[in-house]
Design an enzyme around this catalytic site. Structure first.
Site, mmCIF file in Angstrom:
data_model
loop_
_atom_site.group_PDB
_atom_site.id
_atom_site.type_symbol
_atom_site.label_atom_id
_atom_site.label_comp_id
_atom_site.label_asym_id
_atom_site.label_seq_id
_atom_site.Cartn_x
_atom_site.Cartn_y
_atom_site.Cartn_z
ATOM 1 N N CYS A 132 0.834 -1.204 0.000
ATOM 2 C CA CYS A 132 0.000 0.000 0.000
ATOM 3 C C CYS A 132 0.872 1.259 0.000
ATOM 4 C CB CYS A 132 -0.974 -0.009 1.188
ATOM 5 S SG CYS A 132 -2.333 1.179 1.042
ATOM 6 N N ASP A 203 -2.846 1.504 10.318
ATOM 7 C CA ASP A 203 -4.043 2.309 10.531
ATOM 8 C C ASP A 203 -4.406 2.310 12.012
ATOM 9 O OD1 ASP A 203 -5.340 3.189 7.749
ATOM 10 O OD2 ASP A 203 -4.194 1.354 7.537
ATOM 11 N N LYS A 214 -3.837 -1.992 5.646
ATOM 12 C CA LYS A 214 -4.487 -2.233 4.366
ATOM 13 C C LYS A 214 -4.599 -3.732 4.071
ATOM 14 C CE LYS A 214 -6.210 -0.021 2.530
ATOM 15 N NZ LYS A 214 -5.984 1.216 1.816
HETATM 16 P P1 RI2 Z 1 0.391 6.618 6.822
HETATM 17 C C1 RI2 Z 1 -3.495 3.650 4.549
HETATM 18 O O1 RI2 Z 1 -4.874 3.452 4.468
HETATM 19 C C2 RI2 Z 1 -2.716 2.355 4.468
HETATM 20 O O2 RI2 Z 1 -3.358 1.259 5.073
HETATM 21 C C3 RI2 Z 1 -1.446 2.776 5.157
HETATM 22 O O3 RI2 Z 1 -0.638 1.695 5.580
HETATM 23 C C4 RI2 Z 1 -2.011 3.578 6.313
HETATM 24 O O4 RI2 Z 1 -3.107 4.303 5.752
HETATM 25 C C5 RI2 Z 1 -1.059 4.474 7.017
HETATM 26 O O5 RI2 Z 1 -0.585 5.505 6.207
HETATM 27 P P2 RI2 Z 1 -5.804 4.242 3.379
HETATM 28 O O6 RI2 Z 1 -6.196 5.554 4.030
HETATM 29 O O7 RI2 Z 1 -0.274 7.184 8.020
HETATM 30 O O8 RI2 Z 1 -5.027 4.430 2.113
HETATM 31 O O9 RI2 Z 1 1.707 5.956 7.170
HETATM 32 O O10 RI2 Z 1 -7.006 3.344 3.187
HETATM 33 O O11 RI2 Z 1 0.543 7.627 5.705
#
Ligand code: RI2
Length: 314
Positions: A132, A203, A214
């Site tokens: 992700c 998350d 993710k």
């Molecule tokens: P940072 C994202 O979720 C991914 O799961 C990723 O690992 C997590 O947020 C953390 O991202 P999504 O919002 O806080 O894309 O490290 O569904 O940027």
């Protein structure tokens, strides 16, 4: 002079919509956006204290409902609204604005510290696999590269939102050797290439040390475990869930099946679109936080120390 972080903040309704629709995504960014929108509302709403309190609490509830899994969203709302509960605060408005700015500043400062701690874990030579897009995982890899380490990165593309493309582009822009793969190629690549680290974002991290990230993360972690490759997660402690101390576990968001179908029609076929999964603590070697590496069995203690009085929290 640093730019005021509330100047361009959306109002809470617009922030809710941006988070729900994934215009604003990534758990850390989501948290900062929520805090900024509440700070802006507190600053700009020309109403009396009681009305302000009611509006902020309603806005906080609405923001939390935008996406259910990333706890940084709920923590950002509650840590900002703690301004409403500040003992002896004569200026309610100022207290909330101050908390919002503090949340944003601490989240941004955490990113730099995590990059420094995490860079030490990145192998010099060989490869890293990501899943992700995590702004914090990218910060770690860019920092390691800037420090002179040389490594390749394989990035899982991560359907249906293709966040792996964001990771790939950001790493390539930083001058890192990056190769995009489909998620189902992760085990093959870990086995065939010299992968010395799997690095993801988070998350939510719960008190028992579980990682909610993710969807597909669990399978990647199982693969890493079977090949004896360290699996680590870059995350600020804002991702740690104080609610899980009482046994509450995050709801795994299921989004519109249309995101999977992407315009196609498959007659007689049901489609599901869960977007996160839970990786058990036994598969996570370390959470790389702004405080340094935290083992899964140390998460509960970190939460107890990090989060104080939660009275009145939403
Ligand atoms: P940072 C994202 O979720 C991914 O799961 C990723 O690992 C997590 O947020 C953390 O991202 P999504 O919002 O806080 O894309 O490290 O569904 O940027």
């Amino acid at each position: 002079m640093d730019k005021d972080p509330l100047t361009d903040a959306p109002d809470p309704d617009a922030a809710h919509e941006a988070i729900r629709s994934m215009d604003v995504r990534g758990a850390a960014h989501i948290g900062r956006t929520a805090a900024a929108s509440l700070g802006r509302l507190a600053r700009d709403a020309g109403v009396a204290d009681d009305a302000l309190r009611a509006r902020l609490e309603a806005a906080g509830r609405h923001l939390i409902a935008a996406r259910p899994t990333a706890v940084s969203l709920r923590n950002a709302v509650n840590l900002t609204l703690d301004g409403l509960r500040e003992e002896g605060a004569s200026d309610l408005r100022g207290a909330v604005v101050d908390r919002a700015v503090r949340y944003i500043d601490s989240s941004e400062a955490a990113r730099d510290k995590i990059a420094a701690h995490g860079a030490r874990a990145v192998p010099d030579g060989g490869a890293v696999l990501t899943h992700c897009h995590s702004s914090l995982a990218v910060a770690v890899l860019v920092k390691a590269h800037e420090e002179g380490k040389r490594f390749r990165v394989f990035t899982d593309e991560t359907r249906p939102w293709w966040q792996g493309h964001i990771t790939s582009t950001q790493l390539a822009e930083a001058g890192i050797d990056v190769t995009l793969i489909v998620d189902s190629a992760a085990h093959f690549i870990m086995d065939a290439e010299d992968v010395g680290l799997v690095l993801t974002g988070a998350d939510t991290v719960t008190a028992d040390g579980s990682l909610y990230n993710k969807v597909g993360t669990h399978a990647v972690a199982l693969g890493a475990h079977s090949l004896k490759i360290p699996f680590m997660t870059a995350c600020e402690t804002h991702k740690f869930s104080p609610y899980s101390l009482q046994g509450e576990h995050p709801e795994v968001e299921e989004r519109d099946p249309e995101e999977v179908l992407a315009g196609r029609t498959l007659k007689g076929v049901k489609v599901r679109n869960p977007v996160f999964d839970r990786t058990p603590p036994t598969l996570v070697q370390r959470y790389i936080t702004e405080e340094g590496p935290v083992a899964p069995q140390e998460v509960e203690h970190t939460i107890q120390r990090r989060f104080g009085n939660m009275e009145g929290w939403l």
